[in-house]
Design a protein around this motif. Structure first.
Motif, PDB file in Angstrom:
ATOM      1  N   LYS A  60     123.183  75.476  81.179  1.00 50.65           N
ATOM      2  CA  LYS A  60     122.878  74.458  82.173  1.00 50.65           C
ATOM      3  C   LYS A  60     121.376  74.418  82.460  1.00 50.65           C
ATOM      4  O   LYS A  60     120.785  73.350  82.569  1.00 50.65           O
ATOM      5  CB  LYS A  60     123.655  74.762  83.450  1.00 50.65           C
ATOM      6  N   ILE A  82     119.602  72.660  79.581  1.00 56.69           N
ATOM      7  CA  ILE A  82     119.769  71.202  79.655  1.00 56.69           C
ATOM      8  C   ILE A  82     118.821  70.620  80.704  1.00 56.69           C
ATOM      9  O   ILE A  82     118.126  69.637  80.463  1.00 56.69           O
ATOM     10  CB  ILE A  82     121.227  70.839  79.988  1.00 56.69           C
ATOM     11  N   MET A  83     118.773  71.249  81.875  1.00 56.66           N
ATOM     12  CA  MET A  83     117.916  70.744  82.950  1.00 56.66           C
ATOM     13  C   MET A  83     116.440  70.864  82.582  1.00 56.66           C
ATOM     14  O   MET A  83     115.650  69.958  82.889  1.00 56.66           O
ATOM     15  CB  MET A  83     118.221  71.471  84.260  1.00 56.66           C
ATOM     16  N   ASP A  84     116.047  71.958  81.960  1.00 57.08           N
ATOM     17  CA  ASP A  84     114.653  72.106  81.554  1.00 57.08           C
ATOM     18  C   ASP A  84     114.268  71.061  80.510  1.00 57.08           C
ATOM     19  O   ASP A  84     113.175  70.472  80.558  1.00 57.08           O
ATOM     20  CB  ASP A  84     114.392  73.503  80.982  1.00 57.08           C
ATOM     21  N   GLY A  85     115.157  70.790  79.580  1.00 56.34           N
ATOM     22  CA  GLY A  85     114.876  69.766  78.576  1.00 56.34           C
ATOM     23  C   GLY A  85     114.823  68.374  79.186  1.00 56.34           C
ATOM     24  O   GLY A  85     114.017  67.539  78.803  1.00 56.34           O
ATOM     25  N   TRP A  86     115.686  68.131  80.170  1.00 55.06           N
ATOM     26  CA  TRP A  86     115.713  66.826  80.844  1.00 55.06           C
ATOM     27  C   TRP A  86     114.417  66.592  81.616  1.00 55.06           C
ATOM     28  O   TRP A  86     113.913  65.486  81.677  1.00 55.06           O
ATOM     29  CB  TRP A  86     116.918  66.781  81.772  1.00 55.06           C
ATOM     30  N   GLN A  87     113.889  67.661  82.212  1.00 51.54           N
ATOM     31  CA  GLN A  87     112.682  67.558  83.033  1.00 51.54           C
ATOM     32  C   GLN A  87     111.405  67.755  82.224  1.00 51.54           C
ATOM     33  O   GLN A  87     110.314  67.744  82.780  1.00 51.54           O
ATOM     34  CB  GLN A  87     112.748  68.547  84.193  1.00 51.54           C
TER      35      GLN A  87
END
Length: 93
Positions: A83, A86-91
């Motif tokens: 998770k 995913i969040m680091d890649g999204w940001q």
């Protein structure tokens, strides 16, 4: 009406997907099997999307929504590392 072999493959993958979800409680595997089932269109493949009956379009769109929902559920309930990735890649980190 000529019965297509795709219909049997589609039904088989849908049954495997439901089994994985209900019996084994594995939304990731269920999403995989249900997603593969979409590749085997159970309806007349020679008919274009625009000319298909509304109920056939609805079945395929609802099926796709279920697959995407299971995929989202799988990501949302995954372990912290996945998770966080995913969040680091999204940001953009």
């Amino acid at each position: 009406m000529k019965t297509s072999f795709n219909k049997f493959i589609y039904i088989g993958f849908v049954i495997f997907g439901i089994y994985e979800l209900v019996a084994r409680h594995s939304p990731g595997d269920a999403a995989t099997y249900l997603g593969i089932a979409l590749a085997f269109d159970p309806f007349d493949q020679t008919q274009s999307w625009e000319k298909r009956p509304t109920w056939q379009k609805a079945v395929l769109v609802i099926h796709l929504a279920i697959v995407l929902g299971l995929f989202g559920y799988m990501i949302g309930t995954a372990s912290g590392d996945f998770k966080k990735g995913i969040m680091d890649g999204w940001q953009g980190k």
